[in-house]
Structures are given as C-alpha cells and as structure tokens.
Design an enzyme around this catalytic site. Structure first.
Site, mmCIF file in Angstrom:
data_model
loop_
_atom_site.group_PDB
_atom_site.id
_atom_site.type_symbol
_atom_site.label_atom_id
_atom_site.label_comp_id
_atom_site.label_asym_id
_atom_site.label_seq_id
_atom_site.Cartn_x
_atom_site.Cartn_y
_atom_site.Cartn_z
ATOM 1 N N ARG A 90 91.959 -53.597 31.848
ATOM 2 C CA ARG A 90 91.028 -52.478 31.838
ATOM 3 C C ARG A 90 89.905 -52.688 32.841
ATOM 4 O O ARG A 90 89.416 -51.751 33.452
ATOM 5 C CB ARG A 90 90.451 -52.310 30.435
ATOM 6 C CG ARG A 90 89.330 -51.292 30.359
ATOM 7 C CD ARG A 90 88.764 -51.190 28.954
ATOM 8 N NE ARG A 90 89.784 -50.784 28.003
ATOM 9 C CZ ARG A 90 89.806 -51.158 26.725
ATOM 10 N NH1 ARG A 90 88.884 -51.962 26.254
ATOM 11 N NH2 ARG A 90 90.751 -50.738 25.927
ATOM 12 N N TYR A 91 89.467 -53.936 32.979
ATOM 13 C CA TYR A 91 88.353 -54.255 33.865
ATOM 14 C C TYR A 91 88.908 -54.859 35.159
ATOM 15 O O TYR A 91 90.015 -55.403 35.170
ATOM 16 C CB TYR A 91 87.433 -55.272 33.181
ATOM 17 C CG TYR A 91 86.716 -54.728 31.963
ATOM 18 C CD1 TYR A 91 85.676 -53.818 32.108
ATOM 19 C CD2 TYR A 91 87.071 -55.142 30.683
ATOM 20 C CE1 TYR A 91 85.006 -53.340 30.995
ATOM 21 C CE2 TYR A 91 86.398 -54.667 29.565
ATOM 22 C CZ TYR A 91 85.365 -53.772 29.726
ATOM 23 O OH TYR A 91 84.705 -53.297 28.627
ATOM 24 N N ARG A 94 89.424 -59.121 34.904
ATOM 25 C CA ARG A 94 89.843 -59.879 33.732
ATOM 26 C C ARG A 94 90.846 -59.094 32.899
ATOM 27 O O ARG A 94 90.825 -57.867 32.875
ATOM 28 C CB ARG A 94 88.647 -60.286 32.878
ATOM 29 C CG ARG A 94 87.741 -59.146 32.461
ATOM 30 C CD ARG A 94 86.319 -59.683 32.298
ATOM 31 N NE ARG A 94 85.408 -58.745 31.681
ATOM 32 C CZ ARG A 94 84.785 -57.779 32.351
ATOM 33 N NH1 ARG A 94 85.033 -57.612 33.640
ATOM 34 N NH2 ARG A 94 83.954 -56.980 31.743
ATOM 35 N N CYS A 103 98.526 -63.464 12.475
ATOM 36 C CA CYS A 103 97.169 -63.906 12.154
ATOM 37 C C CYS A 103 97.214 -64.680 10.838
ATOM 38 O O CYS A 103 98.115 -64.489 10.032
ATOM 39 C CB CYS A 103 96.229 -62.721 11.974
ATOM 40 S SG CYS A 103 96.145 -61.654 13.415
ATOM 41 N N CYS A 107 92.924 -58.745 8.765
ATOM 42 C CA CYS A 107 91.694 -58.024 8.483
ATOM 43 C C CYS A 107 92.029 -56.555 8.260
ATOM 44 O O CYS A 107 92.734 -55.950 9.073
ATOM 45 C CB CYS A 107 90.740 -58.153 9.656
ATOM 46 S SG CYS A 107 90.543 -59.857 10.210
ATOM 47 N N CYS A 110 91.171 -54.108 11.213
ATOM 48 C CA CYS A 110 91.582 -54.503 12.569
ATOM 49 C C CYS A 110 91.920 -53.302 13.456
ATOM 50 O O CYS A 110 92.658 -52.405 13.060
ATOM 51 C CB CYS A 110 92.795 -55.410 12.488
ATOM 52 S SG CYS A 110 93.371 -55.954 14.106
ATOM 53 N N ARG A 112 93.802 -53.403 15.957
ATOM 54 C CA ARG A 112 95.217 -53.470 16.339
ATOM 55 C C ARG A 112 96.117 -53.505 15.119
ATOM 56 O O ARG A 112 97.189 -54.106 15.148
ATOM 57 C CB ARG A 112 95.458 -54.697 17.207
ATOM 58 C CG ARG A 112 94.644 -54.671 18.466
ATOM 59 C CD ARG A 112 95.210 -55.578 19.545
ATOM 60 N NE ARG A 112 94.217 -55.675 20.599
ATOM 61 C CZ ARG A 112 93.506 -56.778 20.849
ATOM 62 N NH1 ARG A 112 93.726 -57.878 20.163
ATOM 63 N NH2 ARG A 112 92.593 -56.768 21.795
ATOM 64 N N ASP A 270 85.860 -49.489 15.358
ATOM 65 C CA ASP A 270 86.617 -48.491 16.119
ATOM 66 C C ASP A 270 87.188 -47.406 15.209
ATOM 67 O O ASP A 270 87.384 -47.616 14.015
ATOM 68 C CB ASP A 270 87.762 -49.171 16.877
ATOM 69 C CG ASP A 270 87.260 -50.020 18.035
ATOM 70 O OD1 ASP A 270 86.289 -49.599 18.689
ATOM 71 O OD2 ASP A 270 87.843 -51.091 18.280
ATOM 72 N N ASP A 307 83.128 -49.553 21.812
ATOM 73 C CA ASP A 307 84.284 -49.563 22.702
ATOM 74 C C ASP A 307 84.694 -48.105 22.865
ATOM 75 O O ASP A 307 85.148 -47.468 21.913
ATOM 76 C CB ASP A 307 85.404 -50.425 22.117
ATOM 77 C CG ASP A 307 86.042 -51.311 23.172
ATOM 78 O OD1 ASP A 307 86.120 -50.858 24.336
ATOM 79 O OD2 ASP A 307 86.461 -52.429 22.850
ATOM 80 N N LYS A 314 83.565 -51.420 26.905
ATOM 81 C CA LYS A 314 82.434 -51.646 26.005
ATOM 82 C C LYS A 314 81.151 -51.112 26.615
ATOM 83 O O LYS A 314 80.840 -51.412 27.759
ATOM 84 C CB LYS A 314 82.296 -53.140 25.746
ATOM 85 C CG LYS A 314 83.525 -53.753 25.110
ATOM 86 C CD LYS A 314 83.397 -55.251 25.030
ATOM 87 C CE LYS A 314 84.638 -55.884 24.462
ATOM 88 N NZ LYS A 314 85.785 -55.850 25.435
HETATM 89 C C1 LIG Z 1 86.632 -56.805 25.544
HETATM 90 C C2 LIG Z 1 87.615 -56.797 26.592
HETATM 91 C C3 LIG Z 1 87.499 -57.670 27.675
HETATM 92 C C4 LIG Z 1 86.376 -58.667 27.813
HETATM 93 O O1 LIG Z 1 85.145 -58.047 27.990
HETATM 94 P P1 LIG Z 1 83.833 -58.913 28.251
HETATM 95 O O2 LIG Z 1 82.745 -57.915 28.177
HETATM 96 O O3 LIG Z 1 84.001 -59.541 29.596
HETATM 97 O O4 LIG Z 1 83.771 -59.946 27.168
HETATM 98 C C5 LIG Z 1 88.462 -57.607 28.647
HETATM 99 N N1 LIG Z 1 89.493 -56.730 28.576
HETATM 100 C C6 LIG Z 1 89.613 -55.869 27.549
HETATM 101 C C7 LIG Z 1 90.747 -54.924 27.530
HETATM 102 C C8 LIG Z 1 88.670 -55.869 26.526
HETATM 103 O O5 LIG Z 1 88.818 -55.023 25.503
HETATM 104 S S1 SF4 Z 2 90.793 -58.728 13.670
HETATM 105 FE FE1 SF4 Z 2 92.992 -58.204 13.793
HETATM 106 S S2 SF4 Z 2 93.800 -59.579 15.364
HETATM 107 FE FE2 SF4 Z 2 91.806 -60.434 14.720
HETATM 108 S S3 SF4 Z 2 92.334 -61.920 13.094
HETATM 109 FE FE3 SF4 Z 2 91.864 -59.945 12.095
HETATM 110 S S4 SF4 Z 2 93.870 -58.968 11.882
HETATM 111 FE FE4 SF4 Z 2 94.118 -60.577 13.384
#
Ligand SMILES: *Cc1c(COP(=O)(O)O)cnc(C)c1O
Ligand code: SF4
Length: 375
Positions: A90-91, A94, A103, A107, A110, A112, A270, A307, A314
């Site tokens: 996305r960025y 990174r 996991c 959670c 979560c 995801r 989210d 987000d 973010k």
């Molecule tokens: C959160 C996130 C990051 C890391 O973001 P930082 O602000 O650098 O910690 C990188 N890629 C994705 C897709 C993210 O959701």
């Molecule tokens: S937030 Fe989601 S990915 Fe992270 S430990 Fe909990 S269940 Fe697993």
C-alpha cells in the site's frame, strides 16, 4: 515439544470444548466458530477474571458477530492491494508480508477475521511468491511479517523466511507483528531471541489492549526481546467495553513503557464484518488522546490513527490544539486547556531565510579547507 506448543495444544477451540468448559450452548458456539474460528490458550484463559470482562470480550465468541451483515469483509481493501496473495503493498517503501493465517488466540475484533485460521489461504508457495515479489521490487526497504501471527511458525521456518529476506540487499529493516508477548508470552524463548538477533535490524510490534494483560510472564517476554536488541512497539485497538476509557489507556501505556515497550499506535476499530459491536465513536478516541498527551510521559503517547476504508492507509487524528491561526500569530491550548498566543513568522521573513546568501569570502575559505581534508 516446547512449552508454548504444549499450551497451544491445550487450547479451547471447538464448540464441544466451549460447552464443556463454560456450559454454553454447543450449537450456538458451533454456528459462530464455523464462520469465525475461536481459540483460547490456557495462558490467556487464566487472565479472565469474570464473565464479560475486558479479557473475555476479546476472546469469547459472541452471537453479535453473526448479526452485522452490512459491514464489508475487507474494509482496508487489502486484497485489492495484493500483487501476490501473501503481500499487501500500500505504501511506497514497505509491504505487509502474510506468512501464516494461524494465531494463538483469535481476537473477536480482528480486521482479518475473514482470513485468519484458514490454512488454505497461506502455504509454502505463497511465502515463496512473497519473497520473490520483494526481491523484484527494489523500492521495498521495510518488510512487516504479519498474518495471522508470524510467531506461530517454528523457529526453523521463521529463520528460513528471515534469512531469505536478509539476503535481499534492498531490504533494510524487518518488522514482526506479533501478539505473542501478550497472548502466549511463553513463545518468546532464548532460542527465538538468539535466532532473531542474528538478523538485525529487527523490530517487533506487539499488541496489548488492556492493563490486565501485563503480567510477570508478558513482562519477561518483552524484556527478553529488548535484551536481544529488538525495539518493541505496541499497537492497541480501541475497543468498546475493553479500553474505551482514558484512565484504562493511561494505565496501559504507562505499564507498557515500564516493561520497555514503546506505545506506537492506537487504532480506531475497523468497520469489519462481524466486529462492529466493538466500535466506538471517534470522539472517544480523541478524548483518550487528550488525556494522554501532557498527562503521562510523551514516550508513552502513541498516535491515534484511522485506517481509511478503501485502502487509504493510516491517518492520524489529533485533539484540537489550534484555536486560531492568522498570519501574525497562532492561538493554541495546552493539556490543561490554558490558552497561549504564539507569534508566527511572516511569509516575507521566510523568503529571506529560504534563499541562502552567497558564501562570503570567509565561508569560501572554510569550504576550500574542507575539500582538501576530504581529498
Ligand atoms: C500499517 C501498515 C504498514 C506499516 O505502516 P507504518 O505506519 O509504517 O507502521 C504497511 N503496510 C500496510 C498495508 C499497513 O496496513
Ligand atoms: S488481531 Fe487478528 S491476526 Fe492479530 S492475533 Fe488477533 S486474530 Fe490474530
């Protein structure tokens, strides 16, 4: 078998387990778990003090999860930003690299939850494709191992991945996003730390949401990582009924700092399908930030971020500190709501600062001398 693996094996994760241990309705549990997996390992279970407490709410399947069908499954459009299934890019510099879907605790909030626990979603081929993608993209200098929880992998598997990443010259830093120090701190072993420290710079971001999660065991885990030279940060999710209170957050952030963990983000929960009952109004988050900045060590104050839905990334949200701003002055308030007037710098003054004056004869001499030193 190591202790953490033994603890994992003793987890409560089937409808039968839940019915037996908690006396809840088996069929109801089955309905929820079929859709969104559950797992509570014995360590995290031991943190529950009473039914419905902040620990319970984070791990215990709730019928409300099946009730909100309107919310999107993938609110951050992570799948759309996936050039290969294990990567979210996305960025510019990174990537998130999903290395497992497992996991040690699932959670309930979560983001995801559509994916976690489903081992068909991530396999060895996906991991290799991810490494290949990173190798072919020289702009990627920061790789965030994520999932699921990357520390669900054995030390052996994890080392294979980290070693392969370290062999890519443009990968400068490797981060590991793991909830283990909080939910299964026994996972942080001497062996793991000794392995990780061979591949510095390694950063860990962990995930504590409530002061009760800070125990002698989790303290030991975070200190071991810090002693291995790994800076440990924390990402908290703002959750209704768990930590949507400024004083709970103050205590959490102070306690984290005391176990050498630096608070990094507080996330607005989210808009994820099955987790809507955890969301709080934005003003709750702003109120919390207002009670952190100035009130506790600046080191303990994270960024509160949203987000952005649709993959915007973010975005930090701050309390309103600026009351007015014109070309002469800015009027601001501090953490005690006291108001200050601060004289601003005029645009034409800036112009003067911006244009470097030509070096004087004196300066030129110094430059010449430095050149000679360098040669
Ligand atoms: C959160 C996130 C990051 C890391 O973001 P930082 O602000 O650098 O910690 C990188 N890629 C994705 C897709 C993210 O959701
Ligand atoms: S937030 Fe989601 S990915 Fe992270 S430990 Fe909990 S269940 Fe697993």
């Amino acid at each position: 078998m190591e202790l953490w693996q033994e603890l994992l094996r003793q987890s409560i994760d089937t409808a039968e387990d839940f019915a037996e241990v908690f006396g809840v309705d088996k069929d109801l549990m089955r309905k929820i778990i079929e859709r969104y997996p559950a797992r509570i390992n014995p360590y995290y279970l031991s943190l529950i003090r009473y039914k419905g407490d902040p620990i319970w709410l984070q791990c215990f399947p709730d019928i409300k999860e099946l009730e909100d069908e309107a919310m999107p499954e993938d609110p951050l459009d992570e799948d759309a930003m996936s050039p290969v299934p294990s990567i979210t890019h996305r960025y510019p510099d990174r990537v998130l690299f999903l290395v497992t879907s497992q996991c040690s605790m699932y959670c309930r909030f979560c983001t995801r939850k559509r994916k976690v626990g489903d081992s068909s979603k991530i396999n060895m081929k996906f991991i290799q494709d991810g490494i290949e993608y990173i190798r072919n993209h020289p702009e990627v200098r920061d790789v965030i191992l994520s999932g699921g929880d990357p520390l669900m992998l054995t030390d052996y598997m994890l080392e294979k991945i980290i070693k392969a990443l370290r062999e890519i010259p443009h990968v400068e830093i490797i981060r590991i996003g793991t909830k283990m120090p909080c939910v299964l701190p026994q996972r942080i072993t001497e062996n793991l730390c000794n392995m990780l420290k061979k591949y510095h710079p390694i950063y860990v971001n962990t995930h504590f949401n409530h002061p009760w999660e800070i125990t002698p065991e989790s303290k030991r885990a975070c200190e071991m990582l810090a002693d291995a030279g790994i800076p440990v940060g924390n990402q908290t999710v703002l959750l209704r009924g768990v930590n949507d209170d400024p004083y709970v957050m103050q205590e959490l952030m102070k306690k984290l700092l005391a176990i050498r963990v630096r608070p990094y983000y507080i996330y607005q929960a989210d808009i994820t399908r099955g987790a809507n009952h955890f969301r709080t109004p934005i003003k709750v988050g702003i109120e919390i930030m207002d009670k952190l900045r100035g009130h506790i060590s600046g080191l303990a104050v994270p960024y509160y971020v949203i987000d952005a839905p649709g993959g915007g990334g973010k975005i930090p949200i701050l309390p309103q500190y600026v009351i007015a701003h014109n070309e002469n002055e800015i009027i601001v308030r501090n953490f005690k709501y006291e108001i200050y007037v601060y004289p601003d710098v005029k645009e034409d003054e800036i112009e003067e600062i911006r244009y470097e004056p030509k070096p004087t004869a004196e300066k030129r001499k110094i430059i010449e001398r430095k050149k000679w030193l360098v040669e």
